[in-house]
Scaffold this active site. Structure first.
Site, PDB file in Angstrom:
ATOM      1  N   HIS A  82       0.838  -1.199   0.000  1.00  0.00           N
ATOM      2  CA  HIS A  82       0.000   0.000   0.000  1.00  0.00           C
ATOM      3  C   HIS A  82       0.873   1.249   0.000  1.00  0.00           C
ATOM      4  O   HIS A  82       1.929   1.270   0.615  1.00  0.00           O
ATOM      5  CB  HIS A  82      -0.888   0.004   1.256  1.00  0.00           C
ATOM      6  CG  HIS A  82      -1.915   1.083   1.265  1.00  0.00           C
ATOM      7  ND1 HIS A  82      -3.130   0.962   0.625  1.00  0.00           N
ATOM      8  CD2 HIS A  82      -1.909   2.310   1.816  1.00  0.00           C
ATOM      9  CE1 HIS A  82      -3.828   2.063   0.800  1.00  0.00           C
ATOM     10  NE2 HIS A  82      -3.107   2.905   1.516  1.00  0.00           N
ATOM     11  N   ASP A 161     -15.305   2.398   6.597  1.00  0.00           N
ATOM     12  CA  ASP A 161     -14.274   3.320   6.101  1.00  0.00           C
ATOM     13  C   ASP A 161     -14.818   4.197   4.978  1.00  0.00           C
ATOM     14  O   ASP A 161     -14.473   5.370   4.877  1.00  0.00           O
ATOM     15  CB  ASP A 161     -13.043   2.543   5.612  1.00  0.00           C
ATOM     16  CG  ASP A 161     -11.992   3.502   5.062  1.00  0.00           C
ATOM     17  OD1 ASP A 161     -11.586   4.396   5.832  1.00  0.00           O
ATOM     18  OD2 ASP A 161     -11.613   3.401   3.889  1.00  0.00           O
ATOM     19  N   ARG A 168     -14.735  12.604   6.273  1.00  0.00           N
ATOM     20  CA  ARG A 168     -13.460  13.264   6.588  1.00  0.00           C
ATOM     21  C   ARG A 168     -13.067  14.205   5.455  1.00  0.00           C
ATOM     22  O   ARG A 168     -12.589  15.316   5.678  1.00  0.00           O
ATOM     23  CB  ARG A 168     -12.360  12.214   6.795  1.00  0.00           C
ATOM     24  CG  ARG A 168     -12.483  11.500   8.132  1.00  0.00           C
ATOM     25  CD  ARG A 168     -11.627  10.258   8.155  1.00  0.00           C
ATOM     26  NE  ARG A 168     -10.224  10.538   7.958  1.00  0.00           N
ATOM     27  CZ  ARG A 168      -9.348   9.699   7.394  1.00  0.00           C
ATOM     28  NH1 ARG A 168      -9.733   8.508   6.982  1.00  0.00           N
ATOM     29  NH2 ARG A 168      -8.089  10.035   7.251  1.00  0.00           N
ATOM     30  N   SER A 183      -8.140   3.770   8.838  1.00  0.00           N
ATOM     31  CA  SER A 183      -8.701   3.680   7.488  1.00  0.00           C
ATOM     32  C   SER A 183      -7.882   2.703   6.634  1.00  0.00           C
ATOM     33  O   SER A 183      -8.423   1.790   5.998  1.00  0.00           O
ATOM     34  CB  SER A 183      -8.693   5.088   6.868  1.00  0.00           C
ATOM     35  OG  SER A 183      -8.905   5.036   5.494  1.00  0.00           O
ATOM     36  N   LYS A 187      -8.871  -1.783   5.937  1.00  0.00           N
ATOM     37  CA  LYS A 187      -9.080  -2.339   4.589  1.00  0.00           C
ATOM     38  C   LYS A 187      -8.136  -3.510   4.334  1.00  0.00           C
ATOM     39  O   LYS A 187      -8.491  -4.485   3.691  1.00  0.00           O
ATOM     40  CB  LYS A 187      -8.865  -1.248   3.530  1.00  0.00           C
ATOM     41  CG  LYS A 187     -10.051  -0.303   3.442  1.00  0.00           C
ATOM     42  CD  LYS A 187      -9.843   0.801   2.447  1.00  0.00           C
ATOM     43  CE  LYS A 187      -8.819   1.790   2.913  1.00  0.00           C
ATOM     44  NZ  LYS A 187      -8.958   3.147   2.452  1.00  0.00           N
TER      45      LYS A 187
HETATM   46  N1  URA Z   1      -5.449   6.234   2.356  1.00  0.00           N
HETATM   47  C1  URA Z   1      -6.520   5.663   2.971  1.00  0.00           C
HETATM   48  O1  URA Z   1      -6.959   4.584   2.583  1.00  0.00           O
HETATM   49  N2  URA Z   1      -7.086   6.307   4.009  1.00  0.00           N
HETATM   50  C2  URA Z   1      -6.621   7.476   4.478  1.00  0.00           C
HETATM   51  O2  URA Z   1      -7.157   7.985   5.429  1.00  0.00           O
HETATM   52  C3  URA Z   1      -5.505   8.073   3.827  1.00  0.00           C
HETATM   53  C4  URA Z   1      -4.928   7.415   2.766  1.00  0.00           C
END
Ligand code: URA
Length: 433
Positions: A82, A161, A168, A183, A187
């Site tokens: 990621h 999320d 947000r 967040s 995931k």
């Molecule tokens: N990427 C995400 O998935 N969530 C965030 O809050 C910031 C970057």
């Protein structure tokens, strides 16, 4: 329990219990808590941030609000990669087939672009036919067959999320570190990962503008990873200038294809560094040096390219993006921008200005409902430390109209600086932890 007291406890600094955070996650996922109350809690959190224990509770609670992928049957380790997002960051498109060609199995959930940072979903969807929404069964079957599969986030995985992220974005509460951590990691947990390799971008083109805040985020991700039993391995990487040459959805796919065909630039080097790091943490090799030579060999011998071709075909791509002459659509206008700042050494190619110019050209979204122009983008011909002559070409703008191209050129010139003294190239990786 009423949600008003959950907000009050956050606001007063008393903190929230495990149960309260579970209630928050469930209420965000099924919309039983109204947006105005969730927004109030999010704002209170920015002033009274979640502590480490609370962050871990919220992460797990969010992951459990939807399905959790079960990767049983696929070779271990189940690893996910990621990036926190940056300008020109197409690393996933190279790294996934590269790692799969080295024997790893990767199932990845990707996101759309946020603000000036592009998203892998938008990049791959810009290839005609490429399917970014696979069912959990399709993901598993494809990963078992070719070693890699990617999907956009569905409403079934960590739906809390989705709700919280949108709020947000609309309430200026994106930057809170515990909220970013929960967040991202919720995931990954829902996607079935056992471990995560994370690229935290640091600089004007990412969420964390300076090293101090990037390090803080990295440490928080690592701590939460430990608490939830999902180790997180982090590289903090440079994002003051765009990554590589191309910024813009199809242009970035083309640059990734060029790297897979053997092209080398700074972006290739970062991919290989991140691949080596991943091969070490996945215990495929025992040193970074060996990881580097395995990754370079996979690129040079064409194994990563072969894997990428299998991957694109498996996900429905109708155009061969890996041929020297691809048949991808091109923007109507190509405008070359020349150096207005005199002869010298490039001292700044501001990633934020380039990212904003690409969004303005239609390559990103100013509001969630905007439709992306996959052909829009900017080619960055110079990077920090390069020598540059007066009036030498420094950017090529790919635009749908002359008018938009001129506006982008203006923005790009403002973010470009030249020094009379030699300037050192920026380091690729600032720290690995
Ligand atoms: N990427 C995400 O998935 N969530 C965030 O809050 C910031 C970057």
């Amino acid at each position: 329990m009423d949600f008003q007291s959950v907000i009050a406890n956050r606001k007063s600094g008393q903190g929230n219990t495990h149960l309260e955070l579970q209630m928050l996650a469930i209420g965000a996922a099924d919309h039983s808590i109204p947006d105005y109350q969730l927004s109030a809690w999010l704002m209170a959190e920015c002033f009274q941030p979640l502590n480490e224990e609370e962050t871990a509770w919220l992460t797990v609670a969010m992951a459990k609000t939807g399905a959790q992928l079960d990767l049983t049957g696929l070779p271990k380790p189940w690893i996910d990669k990621h990036s926190t997002g940056g300008v020109g960051d197409k690393t996933t498109i190279v790294l996934l087939p590269l790692l799969a060609s080295c024997g790893l199995t990767i199932v990845k959930m990707s996101g759309r672009g946020l603000g000036i940072t592009g998203g892998t979903v938008d990049k791959l969807e810009s290839v005609p036919g490429f399917r970014m929404h696979l069912t959990p069964e399709e993901l598993k079957t494809q990963a078992a067959a070719i070693g890699l599969a990617i999907s956009g986030q569905t409403s079934h995985l960590a739906p809390a999320d989705k709700t919280l992220y949108e709020l947000r974005d609309a309430t200026a509460t994106v930057e809170s570190i515990p909220l970013i951590v929960s967040s991202i990691l919720s995931k990954k947990l829902a996607g079935g990962a056992e471990m995560v390799v994370l690229d935290v971008k640091c600089g004007s083109g990412g969420f964390m503008p300076d090293f101090e805040s990037a390090k803080k985020l990295a440490l928080a991700l690592s701590e939460t990873g430990k608490r939830i039993g999902m180790p997180v391995y982090i590289s903090i990487t440079e994002m003051e200038q765009p990554l590589g040459r191309m910024v813009g959805n199809l242009l970035e796919v083309q640059e990734a294809a060029w790297v897979l065909r053997g092209g080398t630039n700074r972006f290739t080097e970062l991919c290989v560094e991140l691949a080596a790091h991943t091969l070490v943490v996945a215990e495929c090799t025992d040193s970074h040096e060996k990881g580097l030579s395995i990754a370079w060999a996979a690129l040079r011998e064409g194994r990563a390219l072969l894997k990428a071709k299998q991957w694109f075909a498996a996900q429905g791509a109708e155009v061969d993006v890996f041929g020297i002459k691809d048949r991808l659509p091109k923007a109507k206008v190509q405008l070359t921008v020349s150096n207005p700042k005199g002869k010298g050494y490039v001292s700044k190619v501001d990633a934020r200005s380039v990212g904003a110019a690409v969004v303005h050209l239609g390559g990103g979204r100013e509001v969630v409902t905007d439709i992306i122009d996959p052909t829009a983008g900017v080619e960055c011909l110079k990077h920090v430390g390069d020598q540059v002559e007066e009036d030498e070409p420094i950017f090529i703008v790919h635009a749908p109209s002359n008018h938009l191209a001129e506006q982008a050129a203006e923005q790009l010139r403002e973010g470009f600086e030249v020094s009379e003294e030699p300037v050192k190239p920026l380091p690729l990786i600032l720290e690995t932890l």
